[in-house]
Scaffold this motif. Structure first.
Motif, PDB file in Angstrom:
ATOM      1  N   LYS A 246       0.926  -1.205   0.034  1.00 51.65           N
ATOM      2  CA  LYS A 246      -0.103   0.122  -0.193  1.00 51.65           C
ATOM      3  C   LYS A 246       0.808   1.152   0.135  1.00 51.65           C
ATOM      4  CE  LYS A 246      -4.071   0.021   1.479  1.00 51.65           C
ATOM      5  NZ  LYS A 246      -5.147   0.169   0.686  1.00 51.65           N
ATOM      6  N   ALA A 247       2.023   1.110   0.621  1.00 47.05           N
ATOM      7  CA  ALA A 247       2.798   2.207   0.971  1.00 47.05           C
ATOM      8  C   ALA A 247       3.638   2.669  -0.487  1.00 47.05           C
ATOM      9  CB  ALA A 247       3.658   2.181   2.070  1.00 47.05           C
ATOM     10  N   LYS A 248       3.848   1.406  -1.066  1.00 47.52           N
ATOM     11  CA  LYS A 248       4.676   1.559  -2.510  1.00 47.52           C
ATOM     12  C   LYS A 248       3.638   2.210  -3.707  1.00 47.52           C
ATOM     13  CE  LYS A 248       5.012  -2.084  -4.885  1.00 47.52           C
ATOM     14  NZ  LYS A 248       5.433  -3.400  -5.386  1.00 47.52           N
ATOM     15  N   ARG A 249       2.548   1.924  -3.521  1.00 44.67           N
ATOM     16  CA  ARG A 249       1.479   2.610  -4.407  1.00 44.67           C
ATOM     17  C   ARG A 249       1.183   4.000  -4.109  1.00 44.67           C
ATOM     18  NH1 ARG A 249       0.215  -2.891  -4.220  1.00 44.67           N
ATOM     19  NH2 ARG A 249      -0.479  -3.987  -6.401  1.00 44.67           N
ATOM     20  N   LYS A 250       1.485   4.365  -2.889  1.00 41.30           N
ATOM     21  CA  LYS A 250       1.169   5.743  -2.620  1.00 41.30           C
ATOM     22  C   LYS A 250       2.271   6.542  -2.836  1.00 41.30           C
ATOM     23  CE  LYS A 250      -0.661   8.652   0.946  1.00 41.30           C
ATOM     24  NZ  LYS A 250      -1.373   8.638   2.182  1.00 41.30           N
ATOM     25  N   THR A 251       3.554   6.154  -2.388  1.00 46.03           N
ATOM     26  CA  THR A 251       4.767   6.997  -2.449  1.00 46.03           C
ATOM     27  C   THR A 251       5.758   6.673  -3.659  1.00 46.03           C
ATOM     28  OG1 THR A 251       6.080   5.436  -1.193  1.00 46.03           O
ATOM     29  CG2 THR A 251       4.933   6.827   0.106  1.00 46.03           C
ATOM     30  N   GLY A 252       5.639   5.471  -4.302  1.00 46.47           N
ATOM     31  CA  GLY A 252       6.632   5.148  -5.357  1.00 46.47           C
ATOM     32  C   GLY A 252       7.978   4.670  -4.582  1.00 46.47           C
ATOM     33  N   ILE A 253       7.909   4.322  -3.348  1.00 48.34           N
ATOM     34  CA  ILE A 253       9.148   4.075  -2.750  1.00 48.34           C
ATOM     35  C   ILE A 253       8.747   2.438  -2.308  1.00 48.34           C
ATOM     36  CG2 ILE A 253      10.520   4.213  -0.733  1.00 48.34           C
ATOM     37  CD1 ILE A 253       9.862   7.172  -0.945  1.00 48.34           C
ATOM     38  N   GLU A 254       9.570   1.640  -2.639  1.00 44.05           N
ATOM     39  CA  GLU A 254       9.435   0.232  -2.062  1.00 44.05           C
ATOM     40  C   GLU A 254      10.483  -0.271  -1.300  1.00 44.05           C
ATOM     41  OE1 GLU A 254       9.451  -4.543  -3.977  1.00 44.05           O
ATOM     42  OE2 GLU A 254       9.040  -2.623  -5.359  1.00 44.05           O
ATOM     43  N   ILE A 255      10.277  -0.476   0.099  1.00 38.79           N
ATOM     44  CA  ILE A 255      11.276  -0.884   0.763  1.00 38.79           C
ATOM     45  C   ILE A 255      10.459  -2.180   1.759  1.00 38.79           C
ATOM     46  CG2 ILE A 255      12.335  -0.388   3.426  1.00 38.79           C
ATOM     47  CD1 ILE A 255      11.348   2.681   2.862  1.00 38.79           C
ATOM     48  N   HIS A 256      11.525  -3.355   1.629  1.00 41.31           N
ATOM     49  CA  HIS A 256      10.995  -4.555   1.887  1.00 41.31           C
ATOM     50  C   HIS A 256      11.023  -4.547   3.378  1.00 41.31           C
ATOM     51  CE1 HIS A 256      10.805  -8.905   2.853  1.00 41.31           C
ATOM     52  NE2 HIS A 256      10.581  -8.993   1.652  1.00 41.31           N
ATOM     53  N   PRO A 257      10.143  -5.146   4.010  1.00 44.01           N
ATOM     54  CA  PRO A 257      10.108  -5.077   5.565  1.00 44.01           C
ATOM     55  C   PRO A 257      11.259  -5.867   6.249  1.00 44.01           C
ATOM     56  CG  PRO A 257       7.938  -6.129   4.891  1.00 44.01           C
ATOM     57  CD  PRO A 257       8.863  -5.517   3.559  1.00 44.01           C
ATOM     58  N   GLY A 258      11.751  -6.542   5.737  1.00 45.44           N
ATOM     59  CA  GLY A 258      12.994  -7.231   6.197  1.00 45.44           C
ATOM     60  C   GLY A 258      14.287  -6.548   6.209  1.00 45.44           C
ATOM     61  N   ALA A 259      14.352  -5.322   5.597  1.00 45.07           N
ATOM     62  CA  ALA A 259      15.572  -4.619   5.241  1.00 45.07           C
ATOM     63  C   ALA A 259      15.862  -3.871   6.887  1.00 45.07           C
ATOM     64  CB  ALA A 259      15.404  -3.300   4.136  1.00 45.07           C
TER      65      ALA A 259
ATOM     66  N   GLY B 193      12.450  10.389  -4.153  1.00 39.91           N
ATOM     67  CA  GLY B 193      11.906   9.038  -3.602  1.00 39.91           C
ATOM     68  C   GLY B 193      11.508   8.060  -4.824  1.00 39.91           C
ATOM     69  N   PHE B 194      10.662   8.555  -5.777  1.00 36.43           N
ATOM     70  CA  PHE B 194       9.959   7.796  -6.804  1.00 36.43           C
ATOM     71  C   PHE B 194      11.089   6.584  -7.343  1.00 36.43           C
ATOM     72  CE2 PHE B 194       7.439   6.237 -10.289  1.00 36.43           C
ATOM     73  CZ  PHE B 194       5.972   6.164  -9.429  1.00 36.43           C
ATOM     74  N   GLY B 195      10.568   5.377  -7.444  1.00 33.57           N
ATOM     75  CA  GLY B 195      11.354   4.352  -8.045  1.00 33.57           C
ATOM     76  C   GLY B 195      12.548   3.925  -6.984  1.00 33.57           C
ATOM     77  N   VAL B 196      12.528   4.332  -5.928  1.00 27.48           N
ATOM     78  CA  VAL B 196      13.527   3.741  -4.859  1.00 27.48           C
ATOM     79  C   VAL B 196      13.041   2.357  -4.686  1.00 27.48           C
ATOM     80  CG1 VAL B 196      14.497   3.945  -2.755  1.00 27.48           C
ATOM     81  CG2 VAL B 196      14.422   5.870  -3.981  1.00 27.48           C
ATOM     82  N   VAL B 197      13.960   1.313  -4.753  1.00 22.84           N
ATOM     83  CA  VAL B 197      13.789  -0.045  -4.363  1.00 22.84           C
ATOM     84  C   VAL B 197      15.016  -0.387  -3.259  1.00 22.84           C
ATOM     85  CG1 VAL B 197      13.568  -2.412  -5.197  1.00 22.84           C
ATOM     86  CG2 VAL B 197      12.667  -0.650  -6.461  1.00 22.84           C
ATOM     87  N   ILE B 198      14.519  -0.933  -2.204  1.00 20.44           N
ATOM     88  CA  ILE B 198      15.378  -1.362  -0.975  1.00 20.44           C
ATOM     89  C   ILE B 198      15.022  -2.975  -0.627  1.00 20.44           C
ATOM     90  CG2 ILE B 198      16.335  -1.060   1.322  1.00 20.44           C
ATOM     91  CD1 ILE B 198      15.453   1.913   1.040  1.00 20.44           C
ATOM     92  N   GLY B 199      15.637  -3.846  -1.012  1.00 22.02           N
ATOM     93  CA  GLY B 199      15.569  -5.252  -0.937  1.00 22.02           C
ATOM     94  C   GLY B 199      15.573  -5.844   0.256  1.00 22.02           C
ATOM     95  N   GLU B 200      15.148  -7.039   0.517  1.00 20.61           N
ATOM     96  CA  GLU B 200      14.956  -7.503   1.752  1.00 20.61           C
ATOM     97  C   GLU B 200      16.010  -7.686   2.798  1.00 20.61           C
ATOM     98  OE1 GLU B 200      13.083 -11.770   3.425  1.00 20.61           O
ATOM     99  OE2 GLU B 200      13.971 -11.818   1.499  1.00 20.61           O
ATOM    100  N   THR B 201      17.263  -8.212   2.233  1.00 20.35           N
ATOM    101  CA  THR B 201      18.361  -8.271   3.289  1.00 20.35           C
ATOM    102  C   THR B 201      19.312  -6.990   3.039  1.00 20.35           C
ATOM    103  OG1 THR B 201      19.631  -9.487   1.388  1.00 20.35           O
ATOM    104  CG2 THR B 201      18.186 -10.517   2.910  1.00 20.35           C
ATOM    105  N   ALA B 202      18.887  -5.860   2.572  1.00 22.57           N
ATOM    106  CA  ALA B 202      19.764  -4.481   2.509  1.00 22.57           C
ATOM    107  C   ALA B 202      19.932  -4.183   3.929  1.00 22.57           C
ATOM    108  CB  ALA B 202      18.953  -3.593   1.716  1.00 22.57           C
ATOM    109  N   GLU B 203      20.882  -3.411   4.188  1.00 22.83           N
ATOM    110  CA  GLU B 203      21.343  -2.877   5.607  1.00 22.83           C
ATOM    111  C   GLU B 203      21.625  -1.439   5.286  1.00 22.83           C
ATOM    112  OE1 GLU B 203      23.515  -5.252   8.206  1.00 22.83           O
ATOM    113  OE2 GLU B 203      22.889  -7.102   7.158  1.00 22.83           O
ATOM    114  N   ILE B 204      21.107  -0.625   5.769  1.00 25.78           N
ATOM    115  CA  ILE B 204      21.253   0.943   5.561  1.00 25.78           C
ATOM    116  C   ILE B 204      21.893   1.550   6.789  1.00 25.78           C
ATOM    117  CG2 ILE B 204      20.374   3.212   4.794  1.00 25.78           C
ATOM    118  CD1 ILE B 204      18.593   1.669   3.266  1.00 25.78           C
ATOM    119  N   GLY B 205      23.150   2.086   6.854  1.00 25.96           N
ATOM    120  CA  GLY B 205      23.355   2.750   7.908  1.00 25.96           C
ATOM    121  C   GLY B 205      22.962   4.066   8.387  1.00 25.96           C
TER     122      GLY B 205
END
Length: 172
Positions: free
Chosen positions: A57-70, A81-93
């Protein structure tokens, strides 16, 4: 509540167009990260359907895809933001800035940890693709549209396709 105050401070520091505190609720980055935090709550408890439902739902509203596992540190700023994709096992400091069209993705060949680990104080330019189980050091700058497939050392500036280090700031 701390998250809201943190995001107000981050957006105020990084976006000169930001005028009033309540504008934070209009930023796709804020909305996506708020929904990510809620979905992560469910994900960590094994409620994968609800976690993914919230983020879809958030991806459809914002165009930002963040997997809940990240895993995301403090002070993330996703500009435009539009088109940002953050995968499941990504880690961001902490204190990372990401522009539109960025992918922190897998290569399709790995199992287990398949997305990048991003250090602290990293800048990722528009359209950059950082792919695979690689490590991006602290204080790194990745240029627009760069494709990064290998580890990057602290303080480096990376540009091009494939990404090449053009500078290393050793004074950090």
């Amino acid at each position: 509540m701390n998250f809201i105050k943190e995001q107000i401070a981050v957006i105020k520091a990084k976006d000169p167009a930001f005028k009033k505190k309540y504008e934070v609720f209009l930023y796709p980055s804020f909305i996506a990260q708020l929904k990510y935090r809620l979905s992560r709550f469910f994900y960590k408890r094994g409620c994968y359907f609800w976690a993914k439902y919230i983020m879809e739902k958030a991806k459809r509203k914002t165009g930002i895809e963040i997997h809940p596992g990240a895993k995301i540190g403090k002070g993330l700023f996703i500009d435009h933001g539009f088109g940002v994709v953050i995968g499941e096992t990504a880690e961001i400091g902490d204190n990372v800035t990401i522009y539109h069209g960025v992918t922190l993705g897998g290569t399709g060949k790995e199992k287990g940890k398949r997305h990048p680990t991003i250090g602290n104080n990293v800048f990722i330019g528009a359209g950059a693709k950082i792919l695979g189980n690689i490590k991006i050091g602290n204080n790194v700058k990745i240029g627009a549209n760069a494709v990064v497939l290998e580890d990057v050392v602290d303080g480096a500036t990376v540009v091009g396709i494939p990404g090449e280090t053009v500078k290393i700031n050793k004074n950090i």
